[in-house]
Design a protein around this motif. Structure first.
Motif, PDB file in Angstrom:
ATOM      1  N   GLY A  97       0.781  -1.231   0.000  1.00 14.26           N
ATOM      2  CA  GLY A  97       0.000   0.000   0.000  1.00 14.26           C
ATOM      3  C   GLY A  97       0.807   1.272   0.000  1.00 14.26           C
ATOM      4  N   ILE A  98       2.065   1.225  -0.455  1.00 14.57           N
ATOM      5  CA  ILE A  98       2.890   2.425  -0.532  1.00 14.57           C
ATOM      6  C   ILE A  98       3.387   2.594  -1.961  1.00 14.57           C
ATOM      7  N   ASP A  99       3.863   3.792  -2.299  1.00 20.14           N
ATOM      8  CA  ASP A  99       4.309   4.020  -3.666  1.00 20.14           C
ATOM      9  C   ASP A  99       5.711   3.443  -3.874  1.00 20.14           C
ATOM     10  N   VAL A 100       6.140   3.455  -5.130  1.00 23.82           N
ATOM     11  CA  VAL A 100       7.387   2.779  -5.473  1.00 23.82           C
ATOM     12  C   VAL A 100       8.598   3.451  -4.814  1.00 23.82           C
ATOM     13  N   ARG A 101       8.583   4.778  -4.670  1.00 24.50           N
ATOM     14  CA  ARG A 101       9.707   5.456  -4.003  1.00 24.50           C
ATOM     15  C   ARG A 101       9.828   5.008  -2.548  1.00 24.50           C
ATOM     16  N   SER A 102       8.710   4.991  -1.848  1.00 33.43           N
ATOM     17  CA  SER A 102       8.731   4.565  -0.440  1.00 33.43           C
ATOM     18  C   SER A 102       9.142   3.107  -0.324  1.00 33.43           C
ATOM     19  N   ALA A 103       8.683   2.289  -1.251  1.00 31.60           N
ATOM     20  CA  ALA A 103       9.031   0.868  -1.221  1.00 31.60           C
ATOM     21  C   ALA A 103      10.536   0.669  -1.326  1.00 31.60           C
ATOM     22  N   ARG A 144      12.013  14.953  -8.821  1.00 35.83           N
ATOM     23  CA  ARG A 144      11.229  15.557  -9.907  1.00 35.83           C
ATOM     24  C   ARG A 144      11.092  14.632 -11.110  1.00 35.83           C
ATOM     25  N   HIS A 145      11.558  13.433 -10.998  1.00 39.52           N
ATOM     26  CA  HIS A 145      11.483  12.487 -12.114  1.00 39.52           C
ATOM     27  C   HIS A 145      11.008  11.133 -11.595  1.00 39.52           C
TER      28      HIS A 145
END
Length: 200
Positions: A97-103, A144-145
């Motif tokens: 349930g988290i986004d790819v950056r947090s993962a 930013r990307h």
């Protein structure tokens, strides 16, 4: 990775459920790989003669790395990528349930939770302390990307990490792609590999 370096990891173990996952990534090659594992004293032969593992038991990492090297030699790097790609579906402590950056910020902790020294996990969920000894998966996001650079310094083969990281990214972001960043690869004696993960 040269065979002579496996002795570095003789005191380190990996979790049994991750060993069993190898079977899901190899399909018809599993019977031969099971023999490799039993020859390394990994697991016990079940009624069908194939290696079986207790999910919550710890097994020697050095033996597991030798098995992965035999997979590379006998079946090729495609098979190693398939094995690596199977890990994120089952490995302990993958955040949901988290986004790819947090993962990717959680990835190094997840890696250490799935390894132990003398039966003690290399990350303590009680104290938050992480024990060195198996390298790291270090994520460097670009705010930013839609891109992350992940630097891997662990003992697992490059192709295995490629499969694992792409599957891990796609678990959280289905459009993710992965490329090996320019630079000396561990396959050529480098100290680390860096992978670029991007998504739409």
């Amino acid at each position: 990775m040269p065979m002579r370096r496996y002795a570095t990891y003789e005191s380190i173990q990996c979790l049994g459920q991750n060993m069993q996952i190898v079977s899901s990534g190899l399909g018809s090659f599993w019977r031969l790989t099971s023999r490799f594992m039993l020859e390394e004293n990994l697991g016990m032969a079940g009624p069908d003669g194939l290696a079986q593992f207790e999910p919550d038991e710890w097994y020697p990492l050095a033996g597991h790395l030798r098995v992965l090297e035999r997979i590379r030699k006998d079946f090729g790097e495609v098979a190693l990528r398939q094995v690596g790609a199977s890990i994120p579906r089952f490995a302990r402590a993958i955040p949901a349930g988290i986004d790819v950056r947090s993962a990717f910020q959680h990835l190094d902790v997840t890696y250490h939770i799935n390894h132990a020294v003398n039966g003690q996990p290399m990350f303590s969920e009680h104290t938050g302390q992480l024990q060195d000894g198996i390298g790291h998966y270090l994520a460097h996001p670009f705010p930013r990307h839609n891109q992350i650079l992940c630097e891997c310094t662990g003992p697992y083969p490059c192709a295995f990490d490629e499969g694992l990281l792409l599957a891990f990214a796609r678990f959280h972001e289905p459009s993710a792609t992965l490329t090996h960043h320019p630079g000396k690869c561990r396959n050529q004696g480098g100290t680390h590999c860096t992978y670029s993960v991007a998504w739409k």
